[in-house]
Write a protein that holds these residues in place. Sequence first.
Motif, PDB file in Angstrom:
ATOM      1  N   ALA A  32     -82.446 -31.900  -7.329  1.00  0.00           N
ATOM      2  CA  ALA A  32     -81.484 -32.864  -8.296  1.00  0.00           C
ATOM      3  C   ALA A  32     -80.201 -32.522  -8.207  1.00  0.00           C
ATOM      4  O   ALA A  32     -79.409 -33.537  -8.052  1.00  0.00           O
ATOM      5  CB  ALA A  32     -82.347 -32.934  -9.630  1.00  0.00           C
ATOM      6  N   THR A  33     -79.700 -31.329  -8.313  1.00  0.00           N
ATOM      7  CA  THR A  33     -78.382 -30.906  -8.154  1.00  0.00           C
ATOM      8  C   THR A  33     -77.839 -31.257  -6.864  1.00  0.00           C
ATOM      9  O   THR A  33     -76.639 -31.824  -6.841  1.00  0.00           O
ATOM     10  CB  THR A  33     -78.359 -29.653  -8.488  1.00  0.00           C
ATOM     11  OG1 THR A  33     -79.047 -28.978  -9.628  1.00  0.00           O
ATOM     12  CG2 THR A  33     -77.069 -28.871  -8.553  1.00  0.00           C
ATOM     13  N   SER A  34     -78.542 -31.140  -5.835  1.00  0.00           N
ATOM     14  CA  SER A  34     -77.974 -31.474  -4.298  1.00  0.00           C
ATOM     15  C   SER A  34     -77.637 -32.915  -4.460  1.00  0.00           C
ATOM     16  O   SER A  34     -76.633 -33.595  -4.110  1.00  0.00           O
ATOM     17  CB  SER A  34     -79.016 -30.987  -3.476  1.00  0.00           C
ATOM     18  OG  SER A  34     -78.543 -31.457  -2.114  1.00  0.00           O
ATOM     19  N   ARG A  35     -78.340 -33.642  -4.871  1.00  0.00           N
ATOM     20  CA  ARG A  35     -78.578 -35.161  -5.057  1.00  0.00           C
ATOM     21  C   ARG A  35     -77.333 -35.531  -5.711  1.00  0.00           C
ATOM     22  O   ARG A  35     -76.662 -36.648  -5.472  1.00  0.00           O
ATOM     23  CB  ARG A  35     -79.739 -35.865  -5.178  1.00  0.00           C
ATOM     24  CG  ARG A  35     -80.904 -35.808  -4.478  1.00  0.00           C
ATOM     25  CD  ARG A  35     -82.011 -36.944  -4.635  1.00  0.00           C
ATOM     26  NE  ARG A  35     -83.110 -36.603  -3.575  1.00  0.00           N
ATOM     27  CZ  ARG A  35     -84.340 -37.131  -3.927  1.00  0.00           C
ATOM     28  NH1 ARG A  35     -84.725 -37.528  -5.063  1.00  0.00           N
ATOM     29  NH2 ARG A  35     -85.174 -36.846  -2.956  1.00  0.00           N
ATOM     30  N   ALA A  36     -77.287 -34.963  -7.187  1.00  0.00           N
ATOM     31  CA  ALA A  36     -76.079 -35.339  -7.917  1.00  0.00           C
ATOM     32  C   ALA A  36     -74.728 -35.040  -7.492  1.00  0.00           C
ATOM     33  O   ALA A  36     -73.863 -35.820  -7.274  1.00  0.00           O
ATOM     34  CB  ALA A  36     -76.438 -34.599  -9.293  1.00  0.00           C
ATOM     35  N   ALA A  37     -74.696 -33.995  -6.514  1.00  0.00           N
ATOM     36  CA  ALA A  37     -73.418 -33.442  -5.848  1.00  0.00           C
ATOM     37  C   ALA A  37     -72.978 -34.476  -4.825  1.00  0.00           C
ATOM     38  O   ALA A  37     -71.995 -34.740  -4.529  1.00  0.00           O
ATOM     39  CB  ALA A  37     -73.465 -32.223  -5.446  1.00  0.00           C
ATOM     40  N   LEU A  38     -74.044 -34.928  -4.016  1.00  0.00           N
ATOM     41  CA  LEU A  38     -73.889 -35.818  -3.167  1.00  0.00           C
ATOM     42  C   LEU A  38     -73.297 -37.329  -3.411  1.00  0.00           C
ATOM     43  O   LEU A  38     -72.470 -38.036  -2.913  1.00  0.00           O
ATOM     44  CB  LEU A  38     -75.371 -36.041  -2.189  1.00  0.00           C
ATOM     45  CG  LEU A  38     -74.967 -37.055  -0.912  1.00  0.00           C
ATOM     46  CD1 LEU A  38     -74.122 -36.449  -0.066  1.00  0.00           C
ATOM     47  CD2 LEU A  38     -76.440 -37.182  -0.243  1.00  0.00           C
ATOM     48  N   VAL A  39     -74.030 -37.611  -4.355  1.00  0.00           N
ATOM     49  CA  VAL A  39     -73.396 -39.007  -5.245  1.00  0.00           C
ATOM     50  C   VAL A  39     -72.089 -38.858  -5.700  1.00  0.00           C
ATOM     51  O   VAL A  39     -71.404 -39.675  -5.394  1.00  0.00           O
ATOM     52  CB  VAL A  39     -74.682 -39.336  -6.313  1.00  0.00           C
ATOM     53  CG1 VAL A  39     -74.075 -40.434  -7.078  1.00  0.00           C
ATOM     54  CG2 VAL A  39     -75.948 -39.590  -5.642  1.00  0.00           C
ATOM     55  N   GLN A  40     -71.822 -37.660  -6.255  1.00  0.00           N
ATOM     56  CA  GLN A  40     -70.437 -37.653  -6.815  1.00  0.00           C
ATOM     57  C   GLN A  40     -69.345 -37.536  -5.878  1.00  0.00           C
ATOM     58  O   GLN A  40     -68.538 -37.986  -5.780  1.00  0.00           O
ATOM     59  CB  GLN A  40     -70.374 -36.095  -7.693  1.00  0.00           C
ATOM     60  CG  GLN A  40     -69.145 -36.107  -8.278  1.00  0.00           C
ATOM     61  CD  GLN A  40     -69.008 -34.805  -9.070  1.00  0.00           C
ATOM     62  OE1 GLN A  40     -69.774 -34.065  -8.962  1.00  0.00           O
ATOM     63  NE2 GLN A  40     -67.794 -34.581  -9.766  1.00  0.00           N
ATOM     64  N   ARG A  91     -69.635 -38.785  -2.887  1.00  0.00           N
ATOM     65  CA  ARG A  91     -69.603 -40.377  -2.210  1.00  0.00           C
ATOM     66  C   ARG A  91     -68.670 -41.093  -3.042  1.00  0.00           C
ATOM     67  O   ARG A  91     -67.920 -42.053  -2.610  1.00  0.00           O
ATOM     68  CB  ARG A  91     -70.836 -41.077  -1.914  1.00  0.00           C
ATOM     69  CG  ARG A  91     -71.741 -40.367  -0.682  1.00  0.00           C
ATOM     70  CD  ARG A  91     -73.124 -40.960  -0.542  1.00  0.00           C
ATOM     71  NE  ARG A  91     -73.831 -40.412   0.363  1.00  0.00           N
ATOM     72  CZ  ARG A  91     -75.108 -40.569   0.582  1.00  0.00           C
ATOM     73  NH1 ARG A  91     -75.936 -41.080  -0.302  1.00  0.00           N
ATOM     74  NH2 ARG A  91     -75.594 -40.036   1.728  1.00  0.00           N
ATOM     75  N   THR A  92     -68.842 -41.029  -4.333  1.00  0.00           N
ATOM     76  CA  THR A  92     -68.355 -41.913  -5.415  1.00  0.00           C
ATOM     77  C   THR A  92     -66.759 -41.644  -5.348  1.00  0.00           C
ATOM     78  O   THR A  92     -65.975 -42.286  -5.345  1.00  0.00           O
ATOM     79  CB  THR A  92     -68.728 -41.743  -6.811  1.00  0.00           C
ATOM     80  OG1 THR A  92     -70.090 -41.932  -6.945  1.00  0.00           O
ATOM     81  CG2 THR A  92     -67.890 -42.534  -8.068  1.00  0.00           C
ATOM     82  N   THR A  93     -66.449 -40.265  -5.140  1.00  0.00           N
ATOM     83  CA  THR A  93     -65.102 -39.681  -5.144  1.00  0.00           C
ATOM     84  C   THR A  93     -64.507 -40.236  -3.810  1.00  0.00           C
ATOM     85  O   THR A  93     -63.169 -40.735  -3.850  1.00  0.00           O
ATOM     86  CB  THR A  93     -65.062 -38.220  -5.229  1.00  0.00           C
ATOM     87  OG1 THR A  93     -65.701 -37.923  -6.435  1.00  0.00           O
ATOM     88  CG2 THR A  93     -63.845 -37.506  -5.130  1.00  0.00           C
ATOM     89  N   THR A  94     -65.276 -40.116  -2.839  1.00  0.00           N
ATOM     90  CA  THR A  94     -64.600 -40.774  -1.641  1.00  0.00           C
ATOM     91  C   THR A  94     -64.353 -42.098  -1.592  1.00  0.00           C
ATOM     92  O   THR A  94     -63.354 -42.540  -1.178  1.00  0.00           O
ATOM     93  CB  THR A  94     -65.451 -40.386  -0.430  1.00  0.00           C
ATOM     94  OG1 THR A  94     -65.622 -38.677  -0.360  1.00  0.00           O
ATOM     95  CG2 THR A  94     -65.117 -40.957   1.184  1.00  0.00           C
ATOM     96  N   THR A  95     -65.270 -42.828  -2.111  1.00  0.00           N
ATOM     97  CA  THR A  95     -65.305 -44.247  -2.272  1.00  0.00           C
ATOM     98  C   THR A  95     -63.815 -44.601  -3.252  1.00  0.00           C
ATOM     99  O   THR A  95     -63.150 -45.781  -2.763  1.00  0.00           O
ATOM    100  CB  THR A  95     -66.339 -44.889  -2.818  1.00  0.00           C
ATOM    101  OG1 THR A  95     -67.370 -44.765  -1.907  1.00  0.00           O
ATOM    102  CG2 THR A  95     -66.168 -46.698  -2.818  1.00  0.00           C
ATOM    103  N   ALA A  96     -63.743 -43.962  -4.248  1.00  0.00           N
ATOM    104  CA  ALA A  96     -62.584 -44.317  -5.083  1.00  0.00           C
ATOM    105  C   ALA A  96     -61.515 -43.782  -4.626  1.00  0.00           C
ATOM    106  O   ALA A  96     -60.412 -44.699  -4.749  1.00  0.00           O
ATOM    107  CB  ALA A  96     -62.748 -43.434  -6.280  1.00  0.00           C
ATOM    108  N   GLU A  97     -61.359 -42.985  -3.846  1.00  0.00           N
ATOM    109  CA  GLU A  97     -59.993 -42.330  -3.025  1.00  0.00           C
ATOM    110  C   GLU A  97     -59.701 -43.491  -1.686  1.00  0.00           C
ATOM    111  O   GLU A  97     -58.380 -44.022  -1.952  1.00  0.00           O
ATOM    112  CB  GLU A  97     -60.242 -41.073  -2.400  1.00  0.00           C
ATOM    113  CG  GLU A  97     -58.798 -40.604  -1.751  1.00  0.00           C
ATOM    114  CD  GLU A  97     -59.147 -38.976  -1.289  1.00  0.00           C
ATOM    115  OE1 GLU A  97     -58.536 -38.904  -0.245  1.00  0.00           O
ATOM    116  OE2 GLU A  97     -59.921 -38.271  -1.983  1.00  0.00           O
ATOM    117  N   ALA A  98     -60.779 -43.923  -1.280  1.00  0.00           N
ATOM    118  CA  ALA A  98     -60.477 -44.921  -0.125  1.00  0.00           C
ATOM    119  C   ALA A  98     -59.822 -46.207  -0.883  1.00  0.00           C
ATOM    120  O   ALA A  98     -59.148 -46.894  -0.390  1.00  0.00           O
ATOM    121  CB  ALA A  98     -61.820 -45.121   0.487  1.00  0.00           C
TER     122      ALA A  98
END
Length: 131
Positions: A26-34, A36-43
């Motif tokens: 669960a922690t790994s998935r949450a970190a991956l989602v975070q 991806r969200t950060t990368t998308t927001a930056e782009a």
Amino acid sequence: MADSGLWVGILTALTALGASYITARATSRAALVQARTTTTAEALREQRDRRRSTYREMMDCAHAFNEVTWQIDDVDAARDRESKDRLLTQMYERIGPAIGAMNRATHEVRLDGPAEVSAAAEQVRQMARRV
């Protein structure tokens, strides 16, 4: 009794290992989602900033072109032919680079902007070429 204590210990250990595994996933998935969200927001932020800069450049070029064409009022107001010729020569010398800058800015908008903005920039460029 000793056997039941052993089984309780084994069951407790397995439960702890299972809970640890589920928590790690669960922690790994949450970190991956975070991430991806950060990368998308930056782009998206970079795209917005790039577009804003490109649109500003297009507006500056259109304004520079208008400054050249607004000199026609000065030409009309000139009293003698020599003044008119001098002003027309100045306009002629400045209008080519102004149109060139507008062409470059239009191409940048075409690369960065959505279709509607690209079409509007092209329309401005075509109107300027007709002047």
